[in-house]
Design an enzyme around this catalytic site. Structure first.
Site, PDB file in Angstrom:
ATOM      1  N   MET A  88       0.866  -1.182   0.000  1.00  0.00           N
ATOM      2  CA  MET A  88       0.000   0.000   0.000  1.00  0.00           C
ATOM      3  C   MET A  88       0.898   1.226   0.000  1.00  0.00           C
ATOM      4  SD  MET A  88      -2.803   1.077   2.818  1.00  0.00           S
ATOM      5  CE  MET A  88      -4.483   1.074   2.234  1.00  0.00           C
ATOM      6  N   CYS A  89       0.615   2.178  -0.897  1.00  0.00           N
ATOM      7  CA  CYS A  89       1.443   3.383  -0.946  1.00  0.00           C
ATOM      8  C   CYS A  89       0.516   4.557  -1.167  1.00  0.00           C
ATOM      9  CB  CYS A  89       2.458   3.280  -2.075  1.00  0.00           C
ATOM     10  SG  CYS A  89       3.544   4.689  -2.118  1.00  0.00           S
ATOM     11  N   LEU A  90       0.255   5.261  -0.104  1.00  0.00           N
ATOM     12  CA  LEU A  90      -0.812   6.257  -0.149  1.00  0.00           C
ATOM     13  C   LEU A  90      -0.472   7.409   0.778  1.00  0.00           C
ATOM     14  CD1 LEU A  90      -3.626   6.072  -1.550  1.00  0.00           C
ATOM     15  CD2 LEU A  90      -4.548   5.483   0.679  1.00  0.00           C
TER      16      LEU A  90
END
Ligand SMILES: [Zn+2]
Ligand SMILES: [Zn+2]
Ligand SMILES: [Zn+2]
Ligand SMILES: [Zn+2]
Lengths: 152, 523
Positions: A88-90
């Site tokens: 996850m890259c947010l």
């Protein structure tokens, strides 16, 4: 190691006052850079009832570099890669948005918020994002099926 | 092209502040019929100077070389100018200009329109503390990054007031500059704060090795932000080139520029000089060579099509009796005729004129025509590339021999210079020839193309003559001096003819062979 004091402090705080729906412990006794999180799927979301295992790696440059977060439990979500990485890259997890005073507790709050409200315009899985936007029913169904299959 | 004597007349640093995206007022704006001859007259030649100089050739492009010091000075000058206008300190003005991508006019306009918003967006939001940032010891301070609270802990805050210990600040800056290559937009470490770290604060906090890197990165961003500036792509070269040719001009001009490091490259695509072939065709051609050359060469040498079902058949032994794996057709490799017509003349085809063989060879020829057409151009392209390398080797050898000859005869070093000039002419001409073949591959057949090919042929003949003289033994070279000097001049002249003619054609618009130029067409 100046970072140790910071990490120990965060760990102490997060254990006495964990964010809602989260249980946190070290993956191995002697490694304070590897955290194991069990997160309950938020209510009123297709993930409700699921238990998600999330691993957090604090890079050696932490807190100057953001933590790396991976879903070890398979999840059907536009913002989590649908592979064996479950990355996850947010928002604050991105290097250019992360600020050193940000804490893991903030990260976990963000993750839970994104589970409750996916951000399809910032997706890593374009297909799932598209389904989320155009056919919410089908999306909810698959997400729930996956919860039953993988997150019990 | 001699760019040196234009240095003083090209573009002043004031013009450099122009719009990176659209300030081409001085270059004719969006008018698609910009004449490049005309265009260059705007660059500040005064008429007297122009009268003294030979008229610029159609393929020559105005440009200027800058050292890192020049570029720094350009930035400093613009900062100083805008700082006075906006009544802002230099450090803040630099941040504003970087935010505005060095588009002075637009920045000033926006600033006059809504000062607060521009300051905020640029990372110069409202000041909490008025005094200039400095390292301080504050009672009861706890660093929010490392959680240290030791009495006497040295800390630092920008004007936004977000205070962190000096160690953490340093690590943060090192991570941004070294780890992420960031410089122009390093923000205050404070959560959610957009305040940009200025160079003065950086100087207070970190050592010179990091500030050096920081300024290097800023310089890079500056050049990258300006459409009329590009770094010389030669390894280890520190110069940047300024050129007024824009992206949309590239179908009509091939902007070769010359760096002070002797490297010549295309300002459009930064590949080595590829005149007269336009950038888009160069890209297409290189892609094609990459995709095709290996297979094409191999296919033409080692395979043929079955005359019946047209599947490709590989010849894997000396025997000419072929059997198609797909349709079981038996034929002769040499004449492509049916094997049954061969009777018992095994291994030896003497029936080249048989009807079935003729037809099959016809069909084969048609289907292979495009491949052969490509190979025709590719082989010549490739040949000049290879020969250029060989010529260079020969020159190095000759240079040694000439040194010997010089000591044995009474020729001076100046008198043997003709060899170097000839060598350079050969390199240049072969470079040009190479690209004429890529260009020709895409050209439509018409009168102009015939003129082009005549010019190309003339240059090629001249080059081969000169190249041949080069291969002569050392003891003959001194006797060939005058002849070689003449040939060198002739080659250079022929090259100019090719380039000048093509540059003029490009400006007017060239018709291409759409079959080869179009997308998705594989030949
Ligand atoms: Zn600190
Ligand atoms: Zn701040
Ligand atoms: Zn250079
Ligand atoms: Zn180019």
């Amino acid at each position: 190691m100046a970072a140790n004091k910071r990490i120990m402090k965060e760990l102490g705080e997060i254990n006495t006052n964990p964010p809602p729906g989260c249980a946190i412990r070290l993956a191995k006794e002697d490694d304070i850079n590897l955290w194991d999180v069990t997160m309950d799927g938020p209510q009123d979301s297709p993930y409700t009832g699921g238990k998600f295992h999330i691993q957090i790696v604090l890079p050696k440059e932490y807190p100057f570099k953001p933590p790396v977060l991976t879903f070890r439990t398979k999840i059907y979500h536009p913002n989590v890669t649908n592979d064996d990485k479950g990355a996850m890259c947010l928002g604050m997890l991105r290097a250019d948005e992360w600020k050193p005073p940000n804490k893991i507790v903030d990260v976990l709050k963000l993750v839970r918020a994104v589970l409750a409200a996916p951000q399809p315009d910032d997706a890593v899985e374009a297909g799932i994002a598209n389904e989320f936007k155009t056919d919410r029913k089908a999306f909810d169904k698959t997400a729930q099926d996956w919860v039953k299959k993988y997150a019990k | 092209m001699d760019s040196d004597d234009e240095v003083n007349s090209v573009i002043s640093s004031e013009d450099l502040g122009g719009d990176a995206d659209s300030s081409v007022g001085d270059f004719g704006g969006d008018d698609s019929d910009v004449d490049f001859d005309e265009l260059q007259e705007h660059d500040g030649f005064d008429t007297q100077e122009k009268d003294l100089k030979p008229r610029k050739k159609a393929f020559e492009i105005d440009h200027k070389v800058y050292s890192p010091e020049d570029i720094q000075r350009q930035q400093d000058d613009q900062v100083a100018e805008v700082a006075t206008l906006l009544e802002q300190p230099h450090e803040s003005t630099a941040i504003l200009l970087r935010y505005g991508r060095w588009n002075k006019e637009r920045l000033i306009e926006q600033y006059m329109d809504n000062q607060e918003e521009v300051l905020d967006k640029a990372g110069l939001g409202q000041d909490v503390q008025k005094s200039p940032p400095r390292i301080e010891v504050i009672d009861g301070f706890v660093c929010d990054i490392c959680c240290e609270d030791t009495p006497g802990l040295r800390s630092f805050a920008l004007k936004c007031g977000h205070r962190f210990c000096v160690d953490c600040y340093r690590q943060y800056l090192a991570q941004k500059i070294r780890g992420e290559g960031e410089a122009a937009r390093i923000k205050c470490p404070g959560d959610g704060c957009n305040r940009v770290v200025d160079a003065k604060s950086l100087d207070i906090l970190v050592r010179t090795d990091l500030t050096d890197r920081y300024h290097q990165l800023l310089m890079r961003t500056y050049v990258d932000d300006k459409e009329n500036l590009k770094w010389c792509p030669s390894p280890n070269c520190v110069y940047a080139i300024e050129c007024g040719v824009r992206k949309r001009d590239l179908t009509r001009v091939v902007p070769t520029v010359f760096c002070d490091c002797k490297h010549s490259f295309c300002f459009g695509c930064t590949l080595p000089d590829h005149q007269p072939c336009p950038c888009s065709l160069v890209k297409l051609w290189l892609k094609k060579c990459e995709d095709d050359s290996e297979t094409a060469n191999w296919i033409s040498a080692n395979t043929k099509e079955c005359p019946k079902c047209h599947s490709t058949i590989e010849k894997n032994g000396g025997c000419n009796h072929m059997t198609c794996r797909k349709c079981r057709n038996e034929f002769c490799w040499m004449c492509m005729g049916m094997w049954s017509e061969h009777g018992t003349s095994w291994y030896n085809c003497s029936r080249f004129e048989e009807k079935s063989g003729l037809d099959a060879r016809d069909a084969q020829a048609r289907s292979r025509q495009s491949l052969e057409r490509y190979l025709h151009y590719f082989n010549r392209y490739h040949n000049h590339e290879q020969s250029a390398k060989l010529d260079k080797d020969i020159f190095h050898k000759t240079e040694k021999k000439m040194t010997l000859l010089q000591s044995a005869s009474d020729m001076s070093w100046i008198e043997v210079q003709f060899l170097e000039e000839a060598s350079q002419a050969l390199q240049r001409c072969r470079q040009t020839l190479k690209w004429t073949y890529a260009f020709a591959y895409y050209l439509a057949r018409n009168n102009e193309t015939e003129i082009f090919e005549d010019n190309q042929k003339n240059l090629e003949l001249a080059v081969e003559d000169l190249s041949e003289m080069f291969e002569k033994p050392t003891d003959q070279l001194s006797g060939l001096r005058v002849e070689m000097m003449d040939k060198t001049t002739f080659c250079n002249r022929r090259r100019i003819v090719v380039l000048d003619d093509t540059a003029k054609r490009l400006k007017e618009g060239v018709s291409y062979n759409l079959h080869f130029y179009g997308f998705g067409v594989v030949c």
